[in-house]
Design a protein around this motif. Structure first.
Motif, short mmCIF file in Angstrom:
data_model
loop_
_atom_site.label_atom_id
_atom_site.label_comp_id
_atom_site.label_asym_id
_atom_site.label_seq_id
_atom_site.Cartn_x
_atom_site.Cartn_y
_atom_site.Cartn_z
N ARG A 45 -8.59 3.12 -1.95
CA ARG A 45 -9.07 2.14 -0.98
C ARG A 45 -10.30 2.73 -0.26
O ARG A 45 -10.21 3.79 0.36
N SER A 87 -4.39 -8.57 1.42
CA SER A 87 -3.09 -8.13 1.94
C SER A 87 -2.97 -8.55 3.40
O SER A 87 -3.84 -8.24 4.21
N TRP A 89 0.85 -1.19 0.00
CA TRP A 89 0.00 0.00 0.00
C TRP A 89 0.88 1.24 0.00
O TRP A 89 1.88 1.32 0.72
N TRP A 140 -3.12 0.47 -3.90
CA TRP A 140 -2.45 -0.84 -3.86
C TRP A 140 -1.65 -1.05 -5.14
O TRP A 140 -2.16 -0.87 -6.26
#
Length: 515
Positions: free
Chosen positions: A90, A77, A53, A62
């Motif tokens: 995100r 993740s 990230w 990402w």
């Protein structure tokens, strides 16, 4: 009702421009760089950062295994799941759904869409234990998630931290929240074979747990649920381990089974119900009384209300004992000022009964040994204990009794000008005769006949009319004059005999009872 956010949010044009400007500013040896139609992040060596990230402004992005910024996808993740939108941002604090292209099953169910809920950090809610589901309250509704962060739907059974199983219904694949309250639902396929129907009523508590193997107090009424949670609309038996819910969370206080009856609407009735006996569907319907003061238990089920031991009731028909009708563990109950009799199955019984001992009576005085009549008439009079002069019809023939204020029949005595025999039946002239003689010991079974407060006879002859009136003075029957004193025949002679020669074979001399 569907979730408010089924598709991922689309950033405004202004927001997208800001992100682009921010990333462009990083287009150098280290940081963000745009390569062709994608964004990458270069480390200090100028190499693409992968599977990590990176932040830009207030947003996280990402970098996939190729170092390219991911878009419109679930990101896994560190054993957690996230979602990035079409701008690579995100997302957090919202629902997202993706098409189930890999045909994943969720809690053993096939679904077309996979739903996720992203928390405040963007991390999707998920279970940490593959054998348990994670439960979370979202906007006031309870949802469940598996170890892959998939929202669970449909019928679901999961364990709590104490390894206790609970069942929920979580709606269809686009709902997922735990239903509460009453719901008419399809019975789970794996147990449908246990029932005659495909759908049934279920009730779920405020936390979504299905009520199972219990009897619950809901909206001022009792309901029962089997071990699958199906609401019962028939007889149900409780045991000493059956828990009764609010208003008092208690257990039944003995090891004796308790009977309850659920109406077609599912609520356990109170008061009178007219139905077949438990485990006798299709049999004759009987009246039962369900006591609200005892959590709607059937009164005298299994004889539990017959507190006076060894009492037997024998039914009498047409003044004679009926075969095979001896009842034990009987009990009476006063209901709205009237007394009713119940057998040890809880059925209200009707007719004339003789008690060989005291019968307990809830709400009233115990019934002493003797004859009693519980009306066999229909309507509101059915079953109630009668008092006073009462005529009972058996196949067109009428039998008259006199029941005192405590309900007990007058036996072997004169009452209200009539004679009542050893069975409580009024003695009358038969076969069309206006008057007829009777020997006292015959009608009393050898017991004394009480004619008034201080006078009884062990033996003698009485004369009664067709209406049951005991005659006094003198009466002529077939040219024989019977002279009566103190209710018994003193002498008898041919009415044409001027000498009044006694006809001793026409009567039995009176014998007073010696105290």
């Amino acid at each position: 009702m569907r979730k408010q956010t089924k598709l991922v949010a689309v950033l405004s044009a202004a927001a997208l421009f800001a992100i682009g400007a921010s990333m462009t500013s990083f287009a150098a040896a280290r940081g963000w760089a745009q390569e062709d139609d994608t964004w990458v992040y270069l480390n200090s060596s100028g190499e693409r950062v992968t599977e990590e990230w990176k932040r830009s402004g207030n947003n996280y992005y990402w970098l996939d295994e190729n170092g390219e910024m991911a878009k419109n996808q679930i990101v896994e993740s560190n054993d957690n799941y996230y979602y990035v939108n079409e701008d690579g941002v995100r997302l957090a604090n919202q629902w997202v759904s993706v098409e189930n292209t890999d045909d994943d099953t969720v809690d053993g169910k096939e679904v077309d869409v996979l739903w996720y809920y992203l928390g405040t950090t963007g991390r999707a809610y998920k279970s940490a234990d593959p054998d348990m589901l994670k439960t979370s309250l979202i906007n006031g509704k309870r949802y469940f998630f598996d170890e892959n962060a998939h929202m669970v739907s449909g019928w679901t059974t999961t364990m709590d931290s104490g390894s206790k199983e609970f069942t929920y219904y979580l709606g269809d694949e686009n709902e997922g929240w735990a239903y509460t309250g009453w719901n008419f639902l399809e019975i789970p396929e794996e147990i449908q074979g246990e029932y005659d129907v495909d759908e049934a009523w279920f009730n779920f508590s405020s936390n979504g747990k299905a009520r199972k193997s219990t009897r619950a107090y809901i909206s001022n009424a009792y309901y029962s649920f089997d071990d699958n949670g199906v609401m019962l609309d028939d007889w149900v038996e409780g045991t000493s381990t059956t828990t009764l819910a609010s208003p008092k969370n208690i257990k039944l206080d003995t090891d004796d089974a308790k009977s309850f009856y659920n109406l077609e609407t599912g609520n356990q009735g109170s008061g009178w119900v007219h139905t077949y006996q438990s485990e006798d569907e299709g049999g004759d319907e009987k009246w039962f009384y369900l006591e609200s003061s005892k959590y709607n238990q059937v009164y005298n089920n299994n004889g539990k209300d017959a507190r006076i031991a060894a009492t037997t009731a024998q039914k009498y028909v047409s003044g004679n004992q009926a075969d095979g009708t001896a009842l034990t563990q009987i009990a009476a109950k006063v209901i709205k000022g009237k007394t009713y009799l119940f057998n040890n199955k809880g059925e209200m019984v009707t007719g004339v009964y003789y008690f060989d001992g005291k019968v307990s009576c809830s709400g009233g005085q115990a019934l002493e040994s003797g004859y009693y009549y519980f009306s066999k008439k229909g309507g509101s009079a059915e079953g109630r204990m009668e008092k006073g002069r009462t005529a009972i019809d058996y196949d067109g023939e009428t039998f008259t009794y006199y029941f005192t204020q405590n309900g007990k029949a007058c036996v072997n005595q004169v009452n209200d000008g009539a004679v009542y025999d050893q069975f409580g039946v009024r003695v009358e002239a038969k076969d069309g005769n206006a008057n007829q003689t009777y020997q006292i010991s015959t009608i009393t079974g050898g017991a004394p006949l009480k004619v008034k407060a201080n006078l009884s006879y062990d033996e003698g002859t009485i004369v009664v009319s067709s209406t049951g009136k005991i005659r006094t003075g003198s009466v002529i029957i077939d040219d024989v004059r019977y002279v009566i004193k103190d209710y018994v025949v003193e002498t008898a002679y041919d009415r044409h005999d001027a000498e009044k020669t006694p006809l001793t074979d026409m009567y039995v001399p009176a014998v007073k009872t010696t105290n």
